[in-house]
Design an enzyme around this catalytic site. Structure first.
Site, mmCIF file in Angstrom:
data_model
loop_
_atom_site.group_PDB
_atom_site.id
_atom_site.type_symbol
_atom_site.label_atom_id
_atom_site.label_comp_id
_atom_site.label_asym_id
_atom_site.label_seq_id
_atom_site.Cartn_x
_atom_site.Cartn_y
_atom_site.Cartn_z
ATOM 1 C CE LYS A 52 -6.057 2.485 -3.481
ATOM 2 N NZ LYS A 52 -5.750 2.664 -4.902
ATOM 3 C CD GLN A 96 -3.520 0.811 -7.308
ATOM 4 O OE1 GLN A 96 -4.444 0.780 -6.500
ATOM 5 N NE2 GLN A 96 -2.738 1.861 -7.440
ATOM 6 C CG ASP A 119 -9.449 5.052 -8.254
ATOM 7 O OD1 ASP A 119 -9.254 5.553 -7.131
ATOM 8 O OD2 ASP A 119 -8.739 4.144 -8.728
#
Ligand code: NAP
Length: 290
Positions: A52, A96, A119
């Site tokens: 990412k 994450q 997200d």
């Protein structure tokens, strides 16, 4: 059979984003800034976060990697989240998953400010998605929608069977495919571990989206001739013949299923790169909304 090549499609998206960042720079605007929080250093999570951050650099975004030990307390992680919420330079950030067992993932997800939730996991983001209001779509389902749209897959009126009902993939995927949008407008069936007549249902799918987390679970006898198959699963399987020591498999037995399909996404190189591209699109959107 044609490949739904997530590498090619995500490269197109990244090229578009790169051009947009250059245009922002030329006007003296603020460069989009994504932060990623990594708790611990377990294999797969590190790989995802690094990918990412690398993708951010590639398109010209600013990126910050916040590394925290897996012994961090829930309270300290929540303080970090509050800090990121308050940081005016950061447009969006992700924490994450998975998090260590002693930390409540829902608590952390809900603490993320919805306007930085790139997200798309916050209840506000998911609620707005259901209501078809502007929001950050969850990165993997958003990536799949882009993969279908940009490869010209017709979804309206099709029977889409989504395998898996997780909060991050299966459930939002089923909602997006059923919404009155394009892509979307599909008739959706969602199946899970309690579904009794699984094969009977998957055989009816014009579009089969598989997110169950079981390596090579879907075999040729479960797929209708000419179906579109999207494989979300990612599994690292030990393989001494590879330099890395492992190979990647999906939830679909690719070699035997692919010849029956009209389109199929491979693993690797299918949904994975699209998830990262969606995160970048959400970050650009977050920066534009500031
Ligand atoms: P998850 O949270 O483990 O959910 C799995 C879902 O599959 C559950 O709803 C479960 O049903 C269902 N399921 C399990 N076994 C089944 C069976 N035999 N028949 C029918 N349904 C079954 O998984 P996830 O987070 O959605 O992830 C799924 C896969 O996608 C994993 O391999 C993950 O690594 C991968 N993934 C990839 C990306 C990407 O960017 N490519 C992103 C996220 C996830 P119940 O609800 O009844 O337990």
């Amino acid at each position: 059979m044609q490949l739904l090549d997530g590498k090619i499609t995500s490269d197109q998206i990244k090229e578009e984003l790169k051009n947009k960042v250059e245009a922002i720079k030329a006007k003296g605007g603020k460069i989009p800034h994504l932060a990623a929080v990594l708790v611990g250093d377990s294999g797969a999570a590190v790989t995802y976060v690094n990918a990412k951050v690398k993708a951010c650099e590639l398109v010209g975004f600013k990126s910050t990697l916040v590394k925290l030990p897996d012994t961090i307390s829930e309270a300290d992680l929540l303080s970090k989240v509050a800090e990121l919420n308050a940081d005016k330079d950061i447009d969006g950030y992700i924490v994450q998953l998975p998090l260590p067992k002693h930390i409540d993932e829902h608590k952390v997800t809900e603490a993320i400010s919805p306007d930085k939730d790139v997200d798309g996991f916050h209840p506000t983001s998911l609620g707005r998605m259901v209501l078809n209001l502007p929001t950050y779509l969850p990165a993997t389902p958003y990536g799949i929608m882009q993969l279908l749209e940009r490869n010209g897959i017709e979804t309206a009126g099709k029977h889409c069977v989504v395998m898996g009902r997780s909060h991050i993939v299966g459930s939002p995927m089923s909602i997006l495919m059923a919404r009155n949008t394009n892509p979307g407008n599909a008739t959706v069936t969602i199946v899970h571990s309690r579904t009794k007549n699984l094969k009977e249902l998957t055989l009816q799918a014009d579009i089969l989206i598989v997110a169950i987390g079981k390596p090579e679970f879907v075999t040729a006898d479960m797929v209708k001739e000419g179906a579109v198959v999207v494989d979300v699963g990612i599994h690292r399987i030990d393989d001494a013949s590879k330099k890395s020591g492992f190979r990647l498999l999906g939830d679909v037995k690719f070699d035997e299923v692919a010849p029956k399909t009209s389109y199929i996404s491979p693993v690797p190189g299918g949904v994975g790169p699209m998830t990262i591209a969606s995160l970048l699109m959400n970050t650009l959107q977050a920066a534009a909304l500031k």
